[in-house]
Every structure is written in structure tokens, then in C-alpha cells.
Design a protein around this motif. Sequence first.
Motif, PDB file in Angstrom:
ATOM      1  N   ARG A   1       0.822  -1.211   0.000  1.00 39.03           N
ATOM      2  CA  ARG A   1       0.000   0.000   0.000  1.00 39.03           C
ATOM      3  C   ARG A   1       0.853   1.258   0.000  1.00 39.03           C
ATOM      4  O   ARG A   1       0.387   2.335  -0.404  1.00 39.03           O
ATOM      5  CB  ARG A   1      -0.920   0.017   1.223  1.00 39.03           C
ATOM      6  CG  ARG A   1      -1.907  -1.135   1.272  1.00 39.03           C
ATOM      7  CD  ARG A   1      -2.619  -1.176   2.601  1.00 39.03           C
ATOM      8  NE  ARG A   1      -1.671  -1.375   3.712  1.00 39.03           N
ATOM      9  CZ  ARG A   1      -2.030  -1.397   4.997  1.00 39.03           C
ATOM     10  NH1 ARG A   1      -3.305  -1.230   5.329  1.00 39.03           N
ATOM     11  NH2 ARG A   1      -1.123  -1.578   5.931  1.00 39.03           N
TER      12      ARG A   1
ATOM     13  N   ASP B   1      -3.301  -7.628  -1.628  1.00 35.32           N
ATOM     14  CA  ASP B   1      -4.725  -7.693  -1.932  1.00 35.32           C
ATOM     15  C   ASP B   1      -5.434  -6.375  -1.633  1.00 35.32           C
ATOM     16  O   ASP B   1      -6.594  -6.192  -2.038  1.00 35.32           O
ATOM     17  CB  ASP B   1      -5.388  -8.811  -1.117  1.00 35.32           C
ATOM     18  CG  ASP B   1      -5.230  -8.605   0.382  1.00 35.32           C
ATOM     19  OD1 ASP B   1      -4.065  -8.494   0.834  1.00 35.32           O
ATOM     20  OD2 ASP B   1      -6.243  -8.534   1.102  1.00 35.32           O
ATOM     21  N   GLN B   2      -4.765  -5.460  -0.943  1.00 31.73           N
ATOM     22  CA  GLN B   2      -5.452  -4.255  -0.470  1.00 31.73           C
ATOM     23  C   GLN B   2      -5.431  -3.070  -1.437  1.00 31.73           C
ATOM     24  O   GLN B   2      -6.444  -2.384  -1.581  1.00 31.73           O
ATOM     25  CB  GLN B   2      -4.899  -3.854   0.898  1.00 31.73           C
ATOM     26  CG  GLN B   2      -5.148  -4.933   1.952  1.00 31.73           C
ATOM     27  CD  GLN B   2      -4.813  -4.473   3.352  1.00 31.73           C
ATOM     28  OE1 GLN B   2      -4.959  -3.304   3.690  1.00 31.73           O
ATOM     29  NE2 GLN B   2      -4.356  -5.403   4.189  1.00 31.73           N
ATOM     30  N   PRO B   3      -4.310  -2.761  -2.108  1.00 34.51           N
ATOM     31  CA  PRO B   3      -4.365  -1.642  -3.059  1.00 34.51           C
ATOM     32  C   PRO B   3      -5.109  -2.031  -4.342  1.00 34.51           C
ATOM     33  O   PRO B   3      -5.220  -3.213  -4.676  1.00 34.51           O
ATOM     34  CB  PRO B   3      -2.890  -1.348  -3.341  1.00 34.51           C
ATOM     35  CG  PRO B   3      -2.179  -2.611  -3.039  1.00 34.51           C
ATOM     36  CD  PRO B   3      -2.943  -3.283  -1.947  1.00 34.51           C
ATOM     37  N   LYS B   4      -5.586  -1.035  -5.065  1.00 31.75           N
ATOM     38  CA  LYS B   4      -6.209  -1.281  -6.358  1.00 31.75           C
ATOM     39  C   LYS B   4      -5.141  -1.742  -7.346  1.00 31.75           C
ATOM     40  O   LYS B   4      -3.950  -1.443  -7.177  1.00 31.75           O
ATOM     41  CB  LYS B   4      -6.886  -0.002  -6.854  1.00 31.75           C
ATOM     42  CG  LYS B   4      -8.054   0.445  -5.982  1.00 31.75           C
ATOM     43  CD  LYS B   4      -8.652   1.744  -6.488  1.00 31.75           C
ATOM     44  CE  LYS B   4      -9.819   2.191  -5.605  1.00 31.75           C
ATOM     45  NZ  LYS B   4     -10.413   3.483  -6.051  1.00 31.75           N
ATOM     46  N   PRO B   5      -5.526  -2.504  -8.393  1.00 29.40           N
ATOM     47  CA  PRO B   5      -4.536  -3.036  -9.345  1.00 29.40           C
ATOM     48  C   PRO B   5      -3.587  -1.987  -9.906  1.00 29.40           C
ATOM     49  O   PRO B   5      -2.372  -2.233  -9.995  1.00 29.40           O
ATOM     50  CB  PRO B   5      -5.417  -3.650 -10.447  1.00 29.40           C
ATOM     51  CG  PRO B   5      -6.664  -4.061  -9.733  1.00 29.40           C
ATOM     52  CD  PRO B   5      -6.891  -2.994  -8.686  1.00 29.40           C
ATOM     53  N   ALA B   6      -4.102  -0.824 -10.265  1.00 28.92           N
ATOM     54  CA  ALA B   6      -3.241   0.225 -10.830  1.00 28.92           C
ATOM     55  C   ALA B   6      -2.247   0.737  -9.785  1.00 28.92           C
ATOM     56  O   ALA B   6      -1.080   1.016 -10.101  1.00 28.92           O
ATOM     57  CB  ALA B   6      -4.082   1.379 -11.365  1.00 28.92           C
ATOM     58  N   GLU B   7      -2.715   0.859  -8.539  1.00 28.46           N
ATOM     59  CA  GLU B   7      -1.840   1.313  -7.463  1.00 28.46           C
ATOM     60  C   GLU B   7      -0.755   0.274  -7.176  1.00 28.46           C
ATOM     61  O   GLU B   7       0.413   0.621  -6.965  1.00 28.46           O
ATOM     62  CB  GLU B   7      -2.670   1.578  -6.203  1.00 28.46           C
ATOM     63  CG  GLU B   7      -3.660   2.735  -6.350  1.00 28.46           C
ATOM     64  CD  GLU B   7      -4.638   2.818  -5.194  1.00 28.46           C
ATOM     65  OE1 GLU B   7      -4.760   1.817  -4.445  1.00 28.46           O
ATOM     66  OE2 GLU B   7      -5.272   3.876  -5.025  1.00 28.46           O
ATOM     67  N   LEU B   8      -1.144  -0.997  -7.179  1.00 28.68           N
ATOM     68  CA  LEU B   8      -0.165  -2.064  -6.952  1.00 28.68           C
ATOM     69  C   LEU B   8       0.875  -2.085  -8.062  1.00 28.68           C
ATOM     70  O   LEU B   8       2.076  -2.240  -7.803  1.00 28.68           O
ATOM     71  CB  LEU B   8      -0.884  -3.412  -6.861  1.00 28.68           C
ATOM     72  CG  LEU B   8       0.014  -4.645  -6.697  1.00 28.68           C
ATOM     73  CD1 LEU B   8       0.832  -4.550  -5.405  1.00 28.68           C
ATOM     74  CD2 LEU B   8      -0.826  -5.925  -6.692  1.00 28.68           C
TER      75      LEU B   8
ATOM     76  N   SER C   1       0.037 -11.950  -0.411  1.00 31.25           N
ATOM     77  CA  SER C   1      -1.008 -11.603   0.550  1.00 31.25           C
ATOM     78  C   SER C   1      -1.174 -12.781   1.492  1.00 31.25           C
ATOM     79  O   SER C   1      -1.575 -13.872   1.061  1.00 31.25           O
ATOM     80  CB  SER C   1      -2.342 -11.302  -0.148  1.00 31.25           C
ATOM     81  OG  SER C   1      -3.400 -11.248   0.807  1.00 31.25           O
TER      82      SER C   1
END
Length: 205
Positions: A122, A151-158, A183
Motif C-alpha cells: 500500500r 490484496d489491499q491496493p487497487k490493481p493500478a496502485e499495486l 497476501s
Amino acid sequence: MSAGRKLFAGDWRFMAAAAGLERLPKMFGVEIAVAGRSNVGKSSLVNALTGRDGLARTSSTPGRTQELIFFTADERLRLVDMPGYGYAAAPKAKVAAWTELIRAYLRGRANLARVYVLIDARHGLKDTDTPVLDLLDEAAVSYQIVLTKADQPKPAELAAVLDATAAAAKKRTAAYPQILTTSARTGAGIGELRAAVARLLDETR
């Protein structure tokens, strides 16, 4: 059964806890260590990796792990949970003692094959990670960055954190170039991490 799954299918158990160099168990087999900021999810990852929910103690209190904790299933491989860095609910003198213990362990443990440095997916790399990465580079200890809580950030953020972390790792002399994402909650990436450890064990034979 895959090599990684087979490697971690044994009866993993607590072996030793060392608050000082004199308490370190004798070197035998191959050791891998898990490092990371306090509250990055080290204990949860150790439990997911070994398939033992209660093996490593998890806590909402940062800095609970105050020693080098050794786990093993057989004499081939030992897993070491290192004290979290960046924050600890303890006196500064004690934190300094942990830091010196880690420094001495990294520089003097001949059977330490790799350190897995955990980074919260994150947030990515932070300034508090830099001294540890510098120390690993200086000690010429091979290390690989593992993103946790993926598993917590959005795909683009990850994806953005993954790219930035990979770019930073390329500038590091002792960093393994591939970044792993995991995760502990969903189990994502745990198989890949197990496989990476199995390959490492084969390379050290």
C-alpha cells in the motif's frame, strides 16, 4: 507436489530465540531471514509460508518481535524472523541493541543465503527502509523484496508500487531483481515465494 510446497510441508516449529550473539544457535544448513518495518506483516507471512497459523506471534502492537526468532522443520532450512524496524514500543537503548544484533548477524552468519525484505504494497519503499537496504548492500548479503498485503491496493496502485520498487532494486548491489507480491490473507503469491526459496536451496547445495 511442487518443490516449494514440499519444502514447507514439514512440521515447522520454534527452534530458538536470540536477543544477543551469544544466544545464536550453531550454524547448520541454510538460513533465510525475513525483515521489514514493524507492522508490515512479517509474522503473518511466516505463518502463511509454513502453513502454521500460530507459529509466529502476530500482534497489532508494532515492534513486538524483539529477538531473532528461529524456526525449522528439518536441518536443511531455518527461517529467521528478524525484529521489525522503523518503530518499536521500547526504550531507545533497547532498539539500539536490536539494531546492533541485526548488524552483527548479517555480517557474521556464513550460512545466511538470503534476506527477504518485506514492504507494504500500500505504501512502497519508505525512508525507514533505506538504512536496512544500505546495510544489506554493505554486508553483501543477497536480499529480495517481497510486497505484502498486495490484496489491499487497487490493481493500478499495486502496479505503480511494483514498478517503483523494481526500479529502486535495480540500483542496489545486493538486491535480487525480481520483486514478489504476496497476501497472507488470501494466500496470493505464497506459492511463488515458496518456490523461490526452494530454488535458492537447490543453488546452495
